[in-house]
Design a protein around this motif. Structure first.
Motif, PDB file in Angstrom:
ATOM      1  N   ASN A   1     100.108  62.829  85.447  1.00  0.00           N
ATOM      2  CA  ASN A   1      99.077  62.347  86.380  1.00  0.00           C
ATOM      3  C   ASN A   1      97.942  63.367  86.533  1.00  0.00           C
ATOM      4  O   ASN A   1      96.774  62.998  86.642  1.00  0.00           O
ATOM      5  CB  ASN A   1      99.688  62.040  87.739  1.00  0.00           C
ATOM      6  CG  ASN A   1     100.567  60.796  87.702  1.00  0.00           C
ATOM      7  OD1 ASN A   1     100.383  59.935  86.839  1.00  0.00           O
ATOM      8  ND2 ASN A   1     101.511  60.708  88.625  1.00  0.00           N
TER       9      ASN A   1
ATOM     10  N   ASN B   1     111.548  57.933  76.062  1.00  0.00           N
ATOM     11  CA  ASN B   1     110.718  57.075  76.894  1.00  0.00           C
ATOM     12  C   ASN B   1     111.584  56.259  77.842  1.00  0.00           C
ATOM     13  O   ASN B   1     112.794  56.446  77.901  1.00  0.00           O
ATOM     14  CB  ASN B   1     109.840  56.160  76.019  1.00  0.00           C
ATOM     15  CG  ASN B   1     110.685  55.240  75.122  1.00  0.00           C
ATOM     16  OD1 ASN B   1     111.868  55.046  75.362  1.00  0.00           O
ATOM     17  ND2 ASN B   1     110.036  54.673  74.116  1.00  0.00           N
TER      18      ASN B   1
ATOM     19  N   ILE C   1      95.524  58.038  72.245  1.00  0.00           N
ATOM     20  CA  ILE C   1      94.692  57.273  73.152  1.00  0.00           C
ATOM     21  C   ILE C   1      93.423  56.891  72.399  1.00  0.00           C
ATOM     22  O   ILE C   1      92.868  57.698  71.655  1.00  0.00           O
ATOM     23  CB  ILE C   1      94.357  58.088  74.422  1.00  0.00           C
ATOM     24  CG1 ILE C   1      93.426  57.326  75.345  1.00  0.00           C
ATOM     25  CG2 ILE C   1      93.757  59.434  74.068  1.00  0.00           C
ATOM     26  CD1 ILE C   1      93.169  58.033  76.659  1.00  0.00           C
TER      27      ILE C   1
ATOM     28  N   ALA D   1      95.803  63.108  83.519  1.00  0.00           N
ATOM     29  CA  ALA D   1      94.963  61.909  83.631  1.00  0.00           C
ATOM     30  C   ALA D   1      93.779  62.159  84.551  1.00  0.00           C
ATOM     31  O   ALA D   1      92.651  61.731  84.274  1.00  0.00           O
ATOM     32  CB  ALA D   1      95.803  60.738  84.145  1.00  0.00           C
TER      33      ALA D   1
ATOM     34  N   LYS E   1      91.057  52.562  82.460  1.00  0.00           N
ATOM     35  CA  LYS E   1      92.399  52.793  82.977  1.00  0.00           C
ATOM     36  C   LYS E   1      93.239  53.525  81.935  1.00  0.00           C
ATOM     37  O   LYS E   1      93.172  53.253  80.743  1.00  0.00           O
ATOM     38  CB  LYS E   1      93.058  51.456  83.336  1.00  0.00           C
ATOM     39  CG  LYS E   1      94.392  51.597  84.017  1.00  0.00           C
ATOM     40  CD  LYS E   1      94.951  50.231  84.409  1.00  0.00           C
ATOM     41  CE  LYS E   1      96.304  50.393  85.097  1.00  0.00           C
ATOM     42  NZ  LYS E   1      96.871  49.074  85.486  1.00  0.00           N
ATOM     43  N   LEU E   2      94.033  54.475  82.406  1.00  0.00           N
ATOM     44  CA  LEU E   2      94.874  55.269  81.513  1.00  0.00           C
ATOM     45  C   LEU E   2      96.345  54.931  81.732  1.00  0.00           C
ATOM     46  O   LEU E   2      96.821  54.891  82.865  1.00  0.00           O
ATOM     47  CB  LEU E   2      94.660  56.759  81.762  1.00  0.00           C
ATOM     48  CG  LEU E   2      93.407  57.398  81.166  1.00  0.00           C
ATOM     49  CD1 LEU E   2      93.186  58.772  81.754  1.00  0.00           C
ATOM     50  CD2 LEU E   2      93.507  57.483  79.650  1.00  0.00           C
ATOM     51  N   GLN E   3      97.050  54.676  80.651  1.00  0.00           N
ATOM     52  CA  GLN E   3      98.499  54.503  80.713  1.00  0.00           C
ATOM     53  C   GLN E   3      99.117  55.771  80.131  1.00  0.00           C
ATOM     54  O   GLN E   3      99.195  55.945  78.920  1.00  0.00           O
ATOM     55  CB  GLN E   3      98.943  53.269  79.923  1.00  0.00           C
ATOM     56  CG  GLN E   3      98.483  51.957  80.553  1.00  0.00           C
ATOM     57  CD  GLN E   3      98.999  50.748  79.808  1.00  0.00           C
ATOM     58  OE1 GLN E   3      99.456  50.841  78.661  1.00  0.00           O
ATOM     59  NE2 GLN E   3      98.953  49.595  80.456  1.00  0.00           N
ATOM     60  N   MET E   4      99.516  56.657  81.024  1.00  0.00           N
ATOM     61  CA  MET E   4      99.961  57.969  80.581  1.00  0.00           C
ATOM     62  C   MET E   4     101.411  57.939  80.099  1.00  0.00           C
ATOM     63  O   MET E   4     102.295  57.367  80.737  1.00  0.00           O
ATOM     64  CB  MET E   4      99.811  58.973  81.728  1.00  0.00           C
ATOM     65  CG  MET E   4      98.374  59.224  82.121  1.00  0.00           C
ATOM     66  SD  MET E   4      97.340  59.848  80.761  1.00  0.00           S
ATOM     67  CE  MET E   4      98.074  61.458  80.465  1.00  0.00           C
ATOM     68  N   ARG E   5     101.624  58.555  78.958  1.00  0.00           N
ATOM     69  CA  ARG E   5     102.935  58.767  78.365  1.00  0.00           C
ATOM     70  C   ARG E   5     102.844  60.054  77.561  1.00  0.00           C
ATOM     71  O   ARG E   5     101.727  60.515  77.253  1.00  0.00           O
ATOM     72  CB  ARG E   5     103.348  57.587  77.486  1.00  0.00           C
ATOM     73  CG  ARG E   5     102.323  57.241  76.429  1.00  0.00           C
ATOM     74  CD  ARG E   5     102.646  55.911  75.754  1.00  0.00           C
ATOM     75  NE  ARG E   5     101.712  55.620  74.679  1.00  0.00           N
ATOM     76  CZ  ARG E   5     100.511  55.111  74.844  1.00  0.00           C
ATOM     77  NH1 ARG E   5     100.086  54.831  76.077  1.00  0.00           N
ATOM     78  NH2 ARG E   5      99.725  54.876  73.806  1.00  0.00           N
TER      79      ARG E   5
END
Length: 776
Positions: free
Chosen positions: A548, A505, A574, A551, A562-566
């Motif tokens: 992205n 990360n 999620i 998403a 809202k999406l926090q993509m990882r």
């Protein structure tokens, strides 16, 4: 005579004159004062009357009452040739309060002889206008509707009365069912006027003769048997004034009664009284009006009441607490019989009917309390949607809310939960398992049933709406369909790496994901990665697509936050509620066509005007070709993949679905669908501790149990024109000719197929010369 004597006499003679003048002056002043007082009083009275008139008109011509929201279930429509289940219809009628009899004679009854069902349907306002009570004949043979009749006239289709799910009572705790004068039995109206105000149509709001007559009857009876107030005065007291007993209030009551009589017709006043009169107390909620009174005391509509029940209902007007049939049955019987005797004396009952009614028991409902909201989890979602469409003020105006609710699906859902959760807890030595399930009609997006926890009827925490949990492998189909949309690059045979990987990360922390079984297969096809829910190929595919783009696919299917993509999101790290997950899969189940899932289909006013109606609109969020390929893969999941136990659980029915399991076995998911319904199932613990259950061992048995009860409608595959069945080489994933060995057949998007003429290994013809010459 001296001047002195003359003056003395004159003085004596003037004294009476002055006194008289003085008296006249005082009298004049009194008269003037009284005149002024009268004028002032009349002016004050006039002002007061204007005030009272305005008060009466504002209430009587505006929104008179805060009326509960009436929430109805699915409005079932039958048509010739349609597929229907006779047993399901009869179960629905019983739940809706219809009586099963040998011969139908009155409203609220039904009978069944072989394949023929006869229903005496109550009056109900359907889409095509107000409907009167009518007799329906329905013939269903082998689950196919073959004949329909309304009042013995053949028709091609008809509507059944929807089930009343709940009455959402407003803040003032007044509950009522509005009825019009035309809906009331004439016998009930005549009896009401006989008991409460027999001169109603002949007085002007106040009846001096009525007061005298009531006084005489009460003296003769030695107790109060009749009141002196007119029906109009009673209405004023109930609608406008407080309960205090003062002379001022009594005068105000009389004046407002006169105003009501001047402003409005007798029928308008009578109808208002019928809907306003207080008839009892259902715990915190007051019972107002004869419409709700009939339901409260007898569980019936007004048109279904017997003469004895009508008499008891009218008896409650005198004093619902004193004549409470549950607490004081002896008093209630005495008052009822008094009403019956007066009905007989005034020829409203025959001698035979009077004797039968007087000897009959009270026949009130077994329990005082009106039925609690049976489906609180579903109604919570209805309330949420209702607040989006209408203001709180409009919600108190007697609106009717129609939903897609199916009582049969709801009952079967609750039965599955009640049976399966204890079995799972016993089998896997667990405690405190909770669940939520949602059943949605794929064609319309209407939510048919919803369970928010294992305790049916519990109005607390609704896990279907509010429990945000890791969705695990349920995310995978969205990643795979995002790849299949890129048909020039990916197809079901595309090769994905299944080898150990290490990701970092932003802070440099390492992440080394593994497959559930801890094994690596080197390389697998795209469809194998999805069917067997393999983690490593999925991560490799998602990273190749780009986070992205993944998403974007999630949002396209209906996720609105809202999406926090990882990278960990690719394995379902999620949080979503079951309702949100259900929305994502609705588009998948409907061949890529997005529509918002919902409970409410239509809202109409008390005057049967449509206030809001769900438009059957949406858009194609996935291409038909990519959606077809994903559907094909999810069908394979239930045949050979992680959900293959469905082959024996559901007897090889055609069904599609996906299992989901979060880290440490905290959440067990399964989403499946046939040709008609999408069912979302979650199982876990409120404290987020491990359950010991995967998606296939926990949620899937719940799903299967429900589908077995409900009945599976086999999926029908409609292959889009852009799809072609193609031969692929297993090792390379290339489209090849029949000359190649080690091949597999999958559907593919025609525009993306580039057939290779080169094979890793050509097919060897191992037939003998004889077979080659003469065939197999």
């Amino acid at each position: 005579m001296s001047n002195k004597n003359i003056k003395s006499k004159a003085t004596k003679s003037n004294k009476p004159t002055k006194t008289a003048d003085k008296q006249k002056s005082v009298t004049a002043r009194i008269i003037i004062f009284l005149a002024k007082l009268t004028i002032a009083s009349l002016f004050t009275l006039g002002i007061f009357l204007i005030y009272l008139d305005a008060k009466v008109r504002q209430t009587f011509e505006g929104q008179r009452w805060h009326v509960p929201v009436q929430v109805y279930g699915q409005q079932q429509k039958l048509q010739i040739g349609g597929q229907e289940n006779l047993t399901a219809i009869t179960e629905s009628l019983i739940i809706n309060g219809y009586e099963n009899v040998n011969y139908v004679t009155r409203v609220g009854q039904f009978s069944q002889v072989a394949d023929l069902l006869t229903i005496f349907q109550r009056p109900f306002d359907f889409d095509d206008g107000a409907s009167h009570a009518q007799q329906l004949n329905i013939e269903i043979v082998n689950d196919i509707v073959v004949a329909l009749q309304i009042d013995k006239a053949a028709v091609s289709q008809l509507s059944l009365e929807p089930q009343l799910l709940a009455r959402l009572v407003p803040d003032n705790k007044e509950d009522r069912v509005l009825v019009s004068l035309e809906e009331l039995p004439s016998q009930l109206i005549d009896t009401l006027l006989l008991i409460e105000d027999r001169d109603f149509y002949h007085h002007y709001g106040v009846s001096p003769m009525g007061i005298v007559r009531a006084l005489f009857k009460n003296i003769r009876a030695g107790r109060t048997v009749q009141g002196g107030s007119t029906l109009t005065q009673q209405l004023v007291k109930n609608m406008f004034l407080s309960r205090e007993r003062t002379l001022t209030r009594k005068v105000q009551e009389a004046l407002m009664a006169l105003i009501l009589e001047f402003r409005y017709s007798k029928d308008q006043i009578l109808e208002a009284y019928i809907n306003e009169v207080y008839l009892g107390q259902n715990y915190a909620n007051g019972v107002y009006g004869f419409g709700l009174g009939a339901q409260f005391y007898f569980g019936k509509s007004l048109n279904e009441l017997s003469p004895a029940q009508m008499a008891l209902l009218i008896a409650q007007v005198k004093g619902p607490s004193y004549y409470d049939p549950w607490r004081h049955p002896k008093r209630a019987v005495e008052r009822r019989d008094l009403v019956l005797r007066l009905m007989f004396e005034q020829h409203l009952l025959s001698l035979v009917d009077f004797e039968y009614a007087a000897e009959s028991p009270l026949s009130v409902r077994a329990h005082r309390r009106l039925a609690k909201k049976k489906y609180p989890a579903y109604l919570q979602l209805v309330n949420r949607e209702l607040n989006q469409y209408l203001s709180s003020f409009t919600q108190k105006s007697g609106i009717k809310v129609f939903t897609g609710f199916s009582h049969r699906s709801q009952q079967l859902l609750e039965q599955s939960v009640n049976q399966q959760l204890p079995l799972l807890e016993k089998q896997y030595k667990q405690k405190g398992l909770e669940t939520s399930m949602i059943v949605t009609d794929i064609a319309t997006g209407e939510i048919r049933a919803l369970v928010g926890g294992r305790e049916s009827g519990y109005a607390g925490f609704n896990r279907a709406l509010n429990a945000k949990r890791h969705i695990g492998s349920l995310i995978k189909p969205i990643i795979y369909v995002a790849a299949l949309e890129r048909y020039q690059q990916y197809n079901l045979a595309s090769i994905l790496d299944d080898k150990a990987i290490t990701l970092k990360n932003g802070s440099g922390k390492k992440w080394q994901p593994k497959n559930y079984d801890g094994k690596y297969r080197g390389q697998v096809s795209l469809i194998e990665g999805l069917v067997y829910s393999l983690n490593i190929p999925t991560i490799n595919l998602g990273m190749s697509l780009g986070l992205n783009n993944v998403a974007d696919a999630i949002k396209a299917l209906g996720y609105q936050h809202k999406l926090q993509m990882r990278p960990s999101v690719l394995l379902g790290a999620i949080n979503m509620s079951p309702l949100e997950v259900n929305q994502l899969y609705l588009a998948i189940a409907s061949k890529g066509y997005y529509r918002k899932s919902h409970t409410i289909t239509k809202i109409i006013s008390s005057k049967n005007e449509i206030l809001w109606q769900k438009k059957q609109t949406g858009e194609q969020r996935l291409s038909g070709e990519a959606a077809y390929l994903l559907d094909y893969a999810l069908t394979q999941v239930t045949k050979i993949g992680t959900a293959k136990s469905l082959t024996w659980r559901l007897n090889n029915k055609e069904i599609a679905g996906k299992t989901g399991t979060s880290n440490a076995l905290r959440d067990s998911w399964f989403i499946g669908y046939d040709n008609k319904h999408l069912v979302t199932t979650w199982l876990g613990k409120d404290n987020n501790k491990p359950t010991g259950l995967t998606g296939s061992s926990g949620a899937l048995p719940l799903f299967a149990n429900f589908m077995k009860r409900q009945g599976v409608v086999n999926k029908i595959e409609e292959q889009p024109p852009g799809i072609v069945v193609t031969l692929f080489e297993q090792q390379t994933g290339n489209a090849v000719t029949e000359e190649c060995a080690n091949t597999v057949i999958y559907p593919a998007i025609r525009a993306g197929i580039r057939t290779s003429k080169h094979c890793l290994q050509e097919k060897v013809d191992r037939r003998s010369w004889f077979e080659k010459v003469f065939g197999d």
